[in-house]
Enzyme design. Structure first.
Site, PDB file in Angstrom:
ATOM      1  N   CYS A  23      14.827   6.889  45.095  1.00 27.59           N
ATOM      2  CA  CYS A  23      13.434   6.542  45.426  1.00 27.59           C
ATOM      3  C   CYS A  23      12.708   7.599  46.249  1.00 27.59           C
ATOM      4  O   CYS A  23      11.527   7.449  46.543  1.00 27.59           O
ATOM      5  CB  CYS A  23      13.381   5.193  46.138  1.00 27.59           C
ATOM      6  SG  CYS A  23      13.875   3.836  45.058  1.00 27.59           S
ATOM      7  N   HIS A  71      -2.868   1.575  38.864  1.00 32.59           N
ATOM      8  CA  HIS A  71      -2.897   2.944  38.344  1.00 32.59           C
ATOM      9  C   HIS A  71      -3.337   3.961  39.390  1.00 32.59           C
ATOM     10  O   HIS A  71      -4.135   4.858  39.125  1.00 32.59           O
ATOM     11  CB  HIS A  71      -3.743   3.032  37.065  1.00 32.59           C
ATOM     12  CG  HIS A  71      -3.013   2.476  35.890  1.00 32.59           C
ATOM     13  ND1 HIS A  71      -2.910   1.123  35.658  1.00 32.59           N
ATOM     14  CD2 HIS A  71      -2.310   3.079  34.907  1.00 32.59           C
ATOM     15  CE1 HIS A  71      -2.196   0.923  34.574  1.00 32.59           C
ATOM     16  NE2 HIS A  71      -1.807   2.093  34.098  1.00 32.59           N
ATOM     17  N   GLU A 129       9.107  -5.579  43.338  1.00 35.27           N
ATOM     18  CA  GLU A 129       9.182  -4.183  42.932  1.00 35.27           C
ATOM     19  C   GLU A 129       9.768  -4.088  41.527  1.00 35.27           C
ATOM     20  O   GLU A 129       9.425  -3.200  40.758  1.00 35.27           O
ATOM     21  CB  GLU A 129      10.063  -3.440  43.937  1.00 35.27           C
ATOM     22  CG  GLU A 129       9.996  -1.953  43.825  1.00 35.27           C
ATOM     23  CD  GLU A 129      10.759  -1.289  44.952  1.00 35.27           C
ATOM     24  OE1 GLU A 129      10.122  -0.866  45.919  1.00 35.27           O
ATOM     25  OE2 GLU A 129      11.994  -1.197  44.850  1.00 35.27           O
TER      26      GLU A 129
END
Length: 139
Positions: A23, A71, A129
């Site tokens: 990550c 986005h 997530e």
């Protein structure tokens, strides 16, 4: 206690500063934000009489926040060089600079705070997530 729940999803990229694992690299998620509001009493009069809140009002607020984050590249303030940010912006990328590490836990708290500022009686935000992993922020 009365409660309502709604949800919205958004797609965003992020990375974790000072993290040692996968990550730390730029990656994206289809975040699922589940918001709960609660009240000990129902509204006494007006259009929302006998409601915690009109579902339409509640859904619009949650979806508007999701739309803001959709986005975009979620960036922790100070985690990228100014030149990098300038280059990304020059290329037309949508950046959302946040004053915290962009973990699911912090995003859940952020959503709670933003919606509470709008007058919603938020009691909990679940920030997924992945379909199987979520962080929870409770008031």
């Amino acid at each position: 206690m009365y409660g309502l729940k709604t949800e919205a999803s958004f797609d965003s990229a992020h990375f974790l500063t000072d993290y040692y694992g996968k990550c730390e690299n730029l990656h994206g998620h289809r975040w699922r934000m589940v918001v709960r509001i609660e009240s000990t009493d129902l509204q006494a009069d007006g259009t929302m009489k006998d409601m915690v809140m009109d579902f339409g009002v509640f859904k619009r607020a949650v979806r508007a926040l999701a739309e803001e984050l959709d986005h975009t590249f979620l960036v922790e303030e100070g985690s990228l060089a100014d030149a990098t940010l300038a280059a990304l912006e020059a290329e037309g990328f949508s950046l959302t600079i946040l004053p915290f590490r962009t973990t699911a836990e912090n995003l859940a708290r952020y959503a709670c705070e933003r919606l509470t500022e709008q007058g919603l009686p938020v009691s909990q935000v679940d920030m997924y997530e992945t379909p199987n992993n979520c962080a929870v922020y409770r008031v």
